[in-house]
Design an enzyme around this catalytic site. Sequence first.
Site, PDB file in Angstrom:
ATOM      1  N   LYS A   1       0.807  -1.257   0.202  1.00 50.94           N
ATOM      2  CA  LYS A   1      -0.083  -0.058  -0.002  1.00 50.94           C
ATOM      3  C   LYS A   1       0.798   1.266  -0.059  1.00 50.94           C
ATOM      4  CE  LYS A   1      -4.482   1.055   2.204  1.00 50.94           C
ATOM      5  NZ  LYS A   1      -5.024   0.862   3.650  1.00 50.94           N
TER       6      LYS A   1
HETATM    7  C1  E4P Z   1      -8.390   1.157   3.987  1.00 51.25           C
HETATM    8  O1  E4P Z   1      -7.695   1.030   3.286  1.00 51.25           O
HETATM    9  C2  E4P Z   1      -8.169   2.788   4.442  1.00 51.25           C
HETATM   10  O2  E4P Z   1      -6.937   3.225   5.150  1.00 51.25           O
HETATM   11  C3  E4P Z   1      -9.368   2.984   5.505  1.00 51.25           C
HETATM   12  O3  E4P Z   1     -10.580   2.528   5.051  1.00 51.25           O
HETATM   13  C4  E4P Z   1      -9.406   4.400   6.140  1.00 51.25           C
HETATM   14  O4  E4P Z   1     -10.568   4.561   6.660  1.00 51.25           O
HETATM   15  P1  E4P Z   1     -10.878   5.743   7.949  1.00 51.25           P
HETATM   16  O5  E4P Z   1     -11.216   6.756   7.041  1.00 51.25           O
HETATM   17  O6  E4P Z   1     -12.015   5.184   8.672  1.00 51.25           O
HETATM   18  O7  E4P Z   1      -9.975   5.791   8.613  1.00 51.25           O
END
Ligand code: E4P
Length: 221
Positions: free
Chosen positions: A87
């Site tokens: 990622k």
């Molecule tokens: C996933 O890949 C993201 O990092 C995550 O969905 C972020 O979510 P949030 O906005 O609830 O922190």
Amino acid sequence: MKFFIDTANLDEIREAQDLGVLDGVTTNPSLMAKEGISGEENQLQHYIDICKIVEGDVSAEVISTDLEGMITEGEKLASLHPQIIVKIPMIKEGVKALKYFSEKGIKTNCTLIFSPGQAILAAKAGATYLSPFIGRLDDATTDGTELIAQIRHIYDNYGFKTQILAASIRHSMHIIKCAEYGADVATCPLSAILGLLKHPLTDIGLEKFIADYKKVNAVNA
Ligand code: E4P
């Protein structure tokens, strides 16, 4: 549409896996911290533990912001397990890293996407997945799901192969809107996945079916 679970909590991952509809997992440094996973060795082991529970892709995020650091971290993460997806944040060095990993055949998930322009760049750099953060856009009084529709339209115009992975999902209605707008994947909290199965008419209907069955079959409850 694929379902990923957006957590680093092993119990929640197991529960979603047991439901039989789970296609993968996304994590981020905040989710890892929430589980109290600290220290590189523990973090790497945790990713392996997650891979042992699910069969699909598991996103593990780099924390470096320079190209060299992202490459070193990303290669280490990718070598942990074949299910690991590296990622990478949507920054200038991140775009270069996406291109590098794409050319090496290492799968990536470009994260922190808030605009169609960022989505175009990530696709051109060869990202495997793209993570638009719809809940955070909603928090900033912009309809996050509209971004999913916009990116779907753009990707279809050019046949971009990058998969749209709707992230920052807060509730079940987000999942439904993302499905309507053509997201390839939704990464969700367990509560949002379980919320999909609820409807009061289902509960009322089931109660009556069971009661009627018992009336004629003399079943003692
Ligand atoms: C996933 O890949 C993201 O990092 C995550 O969905 C972020 O979510 P949030 O906005 O609830 O922190």
